[in-house]
Motif scaffolding. Structure first.
Motif, PDB file in Angstrom:
ATOM      1  N   ALA A  69      -2.032   1.480  -4.485  1.00 38.14           N
ATOM      2  CA  ALA A  69      -1.876   0.334  -5.387  1.00 38.14           C
ATOM      3  C   ALA A  69      -0.767  -0.589  -4.884  1.00 38.14           C
ATOM      4  CB  ALA A  69      -1.561   0.822  -6.799  1.00 38.14           C
ATOM      5  N   ARG A  70       0.306  -0.001  -4.363  1.00 35.22           N
ATOM      6  CA  ARG A  70       1.395  -0.826  -3.818  1.00 35.22           C
ATOM      7  C   ARG A  70       0.909  -1.647  -2.623  1.00 35.22           C
ATOM      8  NH1 ARG A  70       5.785   2.610  -0.992  1.00 35.22           N
ATOM      9  NH2 ARG A  70       3.957   2.810   0.378  1.00 35.22           N
ATOM     10  N   ASP A  71       0.094  -1.004  -1.751  1.00 39.87           N
ATOM     11  CA  ASP A  71      -0.428  -1.733  -0.592  1.00 39.87           C
ATOM     12  C   ASP A  71      -1.325  -2.884  -1.030  1.00 39.87           C
ATOM     13  OD1 ASP A  71       0.925   0.064   0.991  1.00 39.87           O
ATOM     14  OD2 ASP A  71      -0.829   1.335   1.386  1.00 39.87           O
ATOM     15  N   ARG A  72      -2.080  -2.693  -2.098  1.00 39.02           N
ATOM     16  CA  ARG A  72      -2.909  -3.783  -2.629  1.00 39.02           C
ATOM     17  C   ARG A  72      -2.033  -4.863  -3.279  1.00 39.02           C
ATOM     18  NH1 ARG A  72      -8.193  -4.551  -1.159  1.00 39.02           N
ATOM     19  NH2 ARG A  72      -9.239  -2.528  -0.943  1.00 39.02           N
ATOM     20  N   TRP A  73      -0.946  -4.437  -3.885  1.00 39.88           N
ATOM     21  CA  TRP A  73      -0.124  -5.362  -4.664  1.00 39.88           C
ATOM     22  C   TRP A  73       0.735  -6.271  -3.780  1.00 39.88           C
ATOM     23  CZ3 TRP A  73       0.974  -8.296  -8.411  1.00 39.88           C
ATOM     24  CH2 TRP A  73       2.283  -8.655  -8.744  1.00 39.88           C
ATOM     25  N   GLN A  74       1.219  -5.794  -2.668  1.00 40.97           N
ATOM     26  CA  GLN A  74       2.165  -6.568  -1.863  1.00 40.97           C
ATOM     27  C   GLN A  74       1.600  -7.920  -1.410  1.00 40.97           C
ATOM     28  OE1 GLN A  74       3.331  -3.672   1.082  1.00 40.97           O
ATOM     29  NE2 GLN A  74       5.058  -2.931  -0.167  1.00 40.97           N
ATOM     30  N   PRO A  75       0.413  -7.979  -0.808  1.00 41.98           N
ATOM     31  CA  PRO A  75      -0.124  -9.312  -0.466  1.00 41.98           C
ATOM     32  C   PRO A  75      -0.521 -10.105  -1.712  1.00 41.98           C
ATOM     33  CG  PRO A  75      -1.727  -7.605   0.047  1.00 41.98           C
ATOM     34  CD  PRO A  75      -0.454  -6.912  -0.285  1.00 41.98           C
ATOM     35  N   PHE A  76      -0.936  -9.411  -2.753  1.00 40.30           N
ATOM     36  CA  PHE A  76      -1.289 -10.074  -4.003  1.00 40.30           C
ATOM     37  C   PHE A  76      -0.042 -10.733  -4.593  1.00 40.30           C
ATOM     38  CE2 PHE A  76      -2.707 -10.511  -8.340  1.00 40.30           C
ATOM     39  CZ  PHE A  76      -4.092 -10.635  -8.271  1.00 40.30           C
ATOM     40  N   ARG A  77       1.083 -10.031  -4.550  1.00 40.08           N
ATOM     41  CA  ARG A  77       2.330 -10.572  -5.103  1.00 40.08           C
ATOM     42  C   ARG A  77       2.782 -11.810  -4.328  1.00 40.08           C
ATOM     43  NH1 ARG A  77       7.426  -6.739  -4.742  1.00 40.08           N
ATOM     44  NH2 ARG A  77       6.965  -7.141  -2.527  1.00 40.08           N
TER      45      ARG A  77
END
Length: 273
Positions: A111-119
């Protein structure tokens, strides 16, 4: 030879049983507290799914010029990031144990890996950068919102499975301890039979025989140093003393019969028949 008092032996059995009850109570208390903590953390993690949808809507509104949505987008992103990092790094309100469970940690890292570019795209829109970059960021958010939602949902599923596994393990431990408690009760009953019931039964039978005039009852073995053992030893001494006393009385009676016979013989010799 056991030298503990009978009361101490009874307290030993009861103490072991009540100690097991305390352990079972402690496990129940731990389960209840754990369920409360797990429920709070899972609810917080579950709210992340709604935050992904909320960010997508706020991003579209912010790109359209809604300044209120831009401000709300920043707050929503900060909240999502704080919860995700809290679950990963641990915190008193989110239960540090989650990050120590391999499957949950794996899902959190995904989830963190998905969130970083999303953020990064959310920050572009929330920061009010130029139009082309905002539109590119909005397109990325729209395209990857479902993937982030799925990653957040995977975290919740893993946490629920881990919580259920902990409860199942605790219930199994309770069952083992309950069986152990019943075994302690059964063993206690057997020990009480050995320490109290059987010795008293032997004493009762021997006392009945002595009361019926049988002084040849065999000596009862003394197998403990408690009250029952001391009473058995005293009973054996009493029977031995009675046997000795009756023996002396018999010997005295025999001597008296012999004396009487001698006197009678002397009288017959002196006076004739």
């Amino acid at each position: 030879m056991l030298r503990r008092s009978l009361l101490a032996k009874v307290w030993l059995i009861l103490g072991a049983f009540f100690a097991l009850l305390l352990v079972i109570f402690a496990i129940n208390y731990t389960i209840v507290r754990g369920q409360r903590g797990d429920g709070l953390a899972i609810n917080v993690a579950g709210a992340q799914r709604m935050l992904t949808q909320k960010m997508a809507k706020e991003a579209l509104a912010a790109v359209g010029g809604d300044e209120g949505a831009r401000k709300a987008l920043k707050e929503t992103a900060e909240r999502f990031d704080a919860v995700l990092n809290g679950l990963l790094k641990g915190g008193a309100s989110l239960n540090t144990a989650w990050s120590e469970i391999p499957e949950v940690r794996r899902r959190l890292e995904a989830a963190r890996d998905r969130w970083q570019p999303f953020r990064t795209r959310v920050e572009i829109i929330a920061g009010g950068q130029d139009g082309p970059r905002q539109r590119e960021a909005a397109a990325y958010i729209a395209e990857n919102d479902a993937a982030l939602l799925q990653a957040a949902n995977d975290v919740v599923v893993a946490m629920q499975a881990a919580s259920e596994a902990r409860i199942d393990a605790a219930v199994r431990l309770q069952a083992v301890l309950l069986a152990l408690g019943l075994a302690v009760l059964f063993a206690g009953w057997l020990l009480l039979g050995r320490w109290v019931l059987r010795p008293i039964k032997r004493l009762t039978l021997a006392a009945s025989a002595v009361a019926g005039g049988d002084l040849e009852v065999p000596e009862i073995p003394v197998r403990s140093g408690d009250e029952i053992g001391r009473m058995t030893a005293a009973f054996n001494r009493m029977v031995a003393n009675l046997r000795e006393m009756v023996g002396r009385i018999g010997e005295d009676a025999e001597r008296k019969r012999d004396i009487a016979a001698e006197v009678q013989t002397s009288l017959i010799g002196a006076f004739g028949t």
